[in-house]
Design an enzyme around this catalytic site. Structure first.
Site, PDB file in Angstrom:
ATOM      1  N   ARG A  18     -40.519  54.067 -38.045  1.00 24.61           N
ATOM      2  CA  ARG A  18     -40.084  54.864 -39.230  1.00 24.61           C
ATOM      3  C   ARG A  18     -39.084  55.830 -38.800  1.00 24.61           C
ATOM      4  O   ARG A  18     -38.730  56.011 -37.566  1.00 24.61           O
ATOM      5  CB  ARG A  18     -41.339  55.838 -39.740  1.00 24.61           C
ATOM      6  CG  ARG A  18     -42.434  54.992 -40.304  1.00 24.61           C
ATOM      7  CD  ARG A  18     -41.896  54.238 -41.557  1.00 24.61           C
ATOM      8  NE  ARG A  18     -42.854  53.447 -42.319  1.00 24.61           N
ATOM      9  CZ  ARG A  18     -42.753  51.767 -42.139  1.00 24.61           C
ATOM     10  NH1 ARG A  18     -41.643  51.652 -41.616  1.00 24.61           N
ATOM     11  NH2 ARG A  18     -43.661  51.061 -42.982  1.00 24.61           N
ATOM     12  N   CYS A  19     -38.240  56.429 -39.686  1.00 22.78           N
ATOM     13  CA  CYS A  19     -37.220  57.097 -39.430  1.00 22.78           C
ATOM     14  C   CYS A  19     -37.677  58.357 -38.258  1.00 22.78           C
ATOM     15  O   CYS A  19     -38.782  58.692 -38.622  1.00 22.78           O
ATOM     16  CB  CYS A  19     -36.721  57.745 -40.843  1.00 22.78           C
ATOM     17  SG  CYS A  19     -35.320  59.000 -40.713  1.00 22.78           S
ATOM     18  N   PRO A  20     -36.713  58.506 -37.620  1.00 22.47           N
ATOM     19  CA  PRO A  20     -35.431  58.137 -37.442  1.00 22.47           C
ATOM     20  C   PRO A  20     -35.328  56.761 -36.336  1.00 22.47           C
ATOM     21  O   PRO A  20     -34.144  56.413 -36.010  1.00 22.47           O
ATOM     22  CB  PRO A  20     -34.768  59.373 -36.480  1.00 22.47           C
ATOM     23  CG  PRO A  20     -35.763  59.935 -35.815  1.00 22.47           C
ATOM     24  CD  PRO A  20     -36.981  59.682 -36.535  1.00 22.47           C
TER      25      PRO A  20
END
Length: 81
Positions: A18-20
């Site tokens: 998941r981001c980042p």
């Protein structure tokens, strides 16, 4: 997988990240590549649909193709313009 995606010289599996994290991994992978080489990124984070094109534009890489209609998403980038 279309021929366009299957001919990539390098591949990055960012599934489950998941981001980042996906963009950080893309940056690290691209750094080790030569100009003109291609990288296939496979991801399932919806944020990559925004983040990877933005990364390419900001870092002067070419987004050759993307498939974001369904997961896993696929992005094909070329290092440099």
């Amino acid at each position: 997988m279309s021929d366009q995606f299957s001919n990539a010289q390098h591949q990055l599996d960012a599934l489950g990240l998941r981001c980042p994290e996906p963009v950080m991994m893309v940056r690290k992978s691209v750094r080790r590549m030569d100009d003109g080489e291609t990288l296939l990124i496979i991801a399932d984070d919806p944020a990559t649909t925004r983040d990877i094109p933005s990364f390419c534009e900001f870092m002067d890489h070419t987004l050759i193709a993307s498939q974001t209609d369904a997961t896993p998403y696929q992005y094909l980038i070329r290092k440099g313009l």
